[in-house]
Design a protein around this motif. Structure first.
Motif, mmCIF file in Angstrom:
data_model
loop_
_atom_site.group_PDB
_atom_site.id
_atom_site.type_symbol
_atom_site.label_atom_id
_atom_site.label_comp_id
_atom_site.label_asym_id
_atom_site.label_seq_id
_atom_site.Cartn_x
_atom_site.Cartn_y
_atom_site.Cartn_z
ATOM 1 N N LEU A 348 39.042 51.202 25.157
ATOM 2 C CA LEU A 348 39.451 49.975 25.831
ATOM 3 C C LEU A 348 38.245 49.289 26.475
ATOM 4 N N ASP A 349 38.321 47.978 26.579
ATOM 5 C CA ASP A 349 37.225 47.182 27.138
ATOM 6 C C ASP A 349 37.483 46.834 28.595
ATOM 7 N N VAL A 350 36.401 46.586 29.318
ATOM 8 C CA VAL A 350 36.464 46.061 30.687
ATOM 9 C C VAL A 350 35.821 44.686 30.673
ATOM 10 N N LYS A 351 36.506 43.704 31.239
ATOM 11 C CA LYS A 351 35.988 42.350 31.330
ATOM 12 C C LYS A 351 35.759 41.993 32.794
ATOM 13 N N VAL A 352 34.735 41.179 33.037
ATOM 14 C CA VAL A 352 34.429 40.705 34.386
ATOM 15 C C VAL A 352 34.918 39.270 34.496
ATOM 16 N N VAL A 353 35.761 38.998 35.489
ATOM 17 C CA VAL A 353 36.340 37.670 35.658
ATOM 18 C C VAL A 353 35.556 36.898 36.727
ATOM 19 N N ALA A 354 35.453 35.603 36.525
ATOM 20 C CA ALA A 354 34.708 34.744 37.453
ATOM 21 C C ALA A 354 35.554 34.435 38.682
ATOM 22 N N SER A 355 35.804 35.451 39.461
ATOM 23 C CA SER A 355 36.533 35.323 40.723
ATOM 24 C C SER A 355 35.958 36.361 41.674
#
Length: 540
Positions: A348-355
């Motif tokens: 599974l992937d981890v994404k970084v959100v612009a918040s």
């Protein structure tokens, strides 16, 4: 490395969107994007209501250790790891006495590669940061999904010895912009923490907030409390916040939008930053470090397909993913980093959100030392856990990600432990003349040159990345303090050796980081509001 999407998940997603996919996922047919070779966990039947108390706390404490002991830090090191470490230390010590020049050469040669990789990662982060700025792009930006498609959200907020910050916490969580009929907040309090329980009772909680009392027991850790509260949560998406957090109001909407983009996403990590950056030298360094990590380095790991070690808060998970991977390890004192690596092992992937989620940095050395010791001890635990069966970890991650894991986890630990010895070597050279690894040997000259290049570039890229990160936030006054980062790294090395001692003597000791009401540093919070940071979101 190609993977096959589970047909049932894909059909549900295409037919009815995120809501249908998440509803299907919660049916516990946890077949999200999995290859047969990936590690799996046995399903555990849900306890009946009459059994919930004892069964839930038992599962919270030893569930992962019982089902997958190889993925739990319940046993700090395996026998072969202990013997290997002892053997290496004995061999290095013996070689240092018998053939010191050869031993020094081998040691320097071994250290060249991981430090070169760390320098390369920092350089890549600088490149991507500059490229995004030129394009005016924001890594982690998302398209918000329609109101009707928003999933049900469960917010888990563990509290321990946090009586002073309860009013601020309730205010910060109440400011979140999300439909109240799809939002539930669990304030998780330890049964023995009477002061926090009284503080929570003294506040009028909104209808969507509930207090969860965690029965006393061991290990008394944040991940154990989270596991217990997970049994109470009903949301399709689960997020963890800390007691001092101030998340941006639209963070849940942004995270939900990013989760909707692909069923391969196991977690969305928000960016963490510091409210009280201008309070002391330590808080300034902490702010530079956090900004570089969450604004620059983690998005770079994501882009390069490397495992992403999670931060301790603002992690947004599909509920089914947490159940699939075994949730948090109560025996790992940096459960977030461990869970990030475990997600990668499950494909599974981890994404970084612009918040951004805003936090308080430790303002004094004692608090900072305790927190950093715990973090580094947890990183050591994580590395040891996932290196128990190196070939199995390499198969789960793929060789490229496995190499990245060595650089991220092993490199961070190694650099913290080795860094002070460069100063020792420099002092020896000043006092006694240049060190020679192998006299009149071309390979020795090459290795020495590479070591010096790594040392120089390590400082340059580290300081430059810190500078670029805070400037990207508009914090120009903070940028100049990046020049003192090498001193801060010596503090980190001190904490690393303290963590190593604790790993051997008290592996599960949890040194609590104390937090203050925001009114205690209201000047810093107000100053932040004028530098591109939270303005309307902070109420002090």
């Amino acid at each position: 490395m190609s993977e096959r999407l589970d047909g049932r998940v894909e059909a549900a997603r295409q037919a009815t969107g995120l809501r249908a996919m998440l509803a299907w996922s919660r049916s516990r047919q946890v077949g999200l994007w999995r290859a047969p070779a990936r590690p799996t966990l046995r399903k555990v039947p849900s306890p009946s209501p009459s059994e919930r108390g004892g069964a839930d706390i038992d599962q919270a404490a030893i569930g992962l250790r019982r089902l997958r002991p190889d993925l739990s830090a319940g046993e700090p090191t395996w026998a072969w790891q202990k013997w290997t470490l002892v053997s290496l230390l004995v061999a290095l010590g013996g070689a240092g006495v018998a053939v010191p020049q050869h031993a020094l050469f081998v040691l320097v040669a071994v250290l060249v590669l991981p430090f070169s990789c760390v320098v390369a990662l920092r350089s890549a982060a600088l490149w991507f940061t500059a490229a995004d700025k030129r394009r005016g792009a924001s890594a982690g930006s998302v398209v918000l999904i329609a109101e009707a498609e928003l999933p049900r959200y469960s917010l888990l907020v563990p509290l321990y010895d946090e009586a002073d910050v309860v009013p601020d916490l309730v205010a910060a969580l109440s400011a979140i912009d999300y439909p109240r009929d799809r939002l539930e907040v669990f304030l998780i309090v330890e049964a023995a923490d009477l002061a926090t329980r009284r503080a929570v009772s003294a506040v009028t909680l909104p209808s969507f907030m509930t207090v969860v009392i965690v029965p006393d027991g061991n290990p008394r850790t944040k991940p154990r409390a989270l596991n217990f509260a997970l049994h109470c949560a009903t949301g399709d998406v689960v997020v963890v916040y800390d007691a001092e957090d101030v998340p941006e109001p639209d963070q849940l909407r942004r995270a939900a939008g990013l989760l909707a983009a692909s069923p391969r996403i196991g977690c969305v990590q928000a960016r963490l930053n510091v409210l009280n950056a201008d309070e002391t030298w330590l808080t300034r360094q902490f702010a530079i470090e956090y900004t570089a990590l969450f604004d620059c380095l983690l998005p770079t790991f994501e882009r390069l397909g490397l495992p992403v070690p999670l931060g301790g808060t603002s992690n947004h998970f599909p509920r089914a993913v947490l159940e699939k991977v075994g949730a948090w390890d109560p025996y790992n004192v940096t459960e977030d980093a461990d869970l990030g690596i475990r997600l990668a092992r499950f494909g599974l992937d981890v994404k970084v959100v612009a918040s951004t989620t805003w936090e308080e940095a430790p303002d004094n050395f004692s608090s900072w030392r305790n927190q950093r010791t715990r973090w580094l001890k947890g990183w050591m635990q994580t590395y040891l856990v996932h290196m128990r069966r190196p070939l199995e970890t390499a198969r789960d991650l793929g060789w490229a990600r496995f190499f990245g894991f060595q650089v991220l986890m092993g490199g961070l630990i190694l650099s913290a432990l080795v860094h002070p010895w460069f100063y020792v070597a420099a002092a020896v050279e000043v006092a006694f003349g240049p060190l020679q690894t192998l006299h009149h040997h071309a390979l020795s000259d090459v290795i020495t040159a590479l070591g010096l290049v790594n040392l120089v570039l390590g400082y340059v890229t580290g300081v430059a990345l810190g500078w670029a990160a805070v400037v990207g936030r508009g914090r120009w006054k903070l940028a100049v303090w990046a020049l003192t980062m090498p001193i801060y790294w010596l503090f980190i090395s001190f904490a690393a050796y303290r963590a190593l001692l604790q790993l051997a003597s008290a592996p599960y000791k949890w040194e609590k980081t104390r937090h203050r009401p925001r009114a205690a540093f209201i000047g810093q919070a107000s100053a932040a509001a004028g530098t591109g940071e939270p303005s309307g979101q902070i109420k002090v």
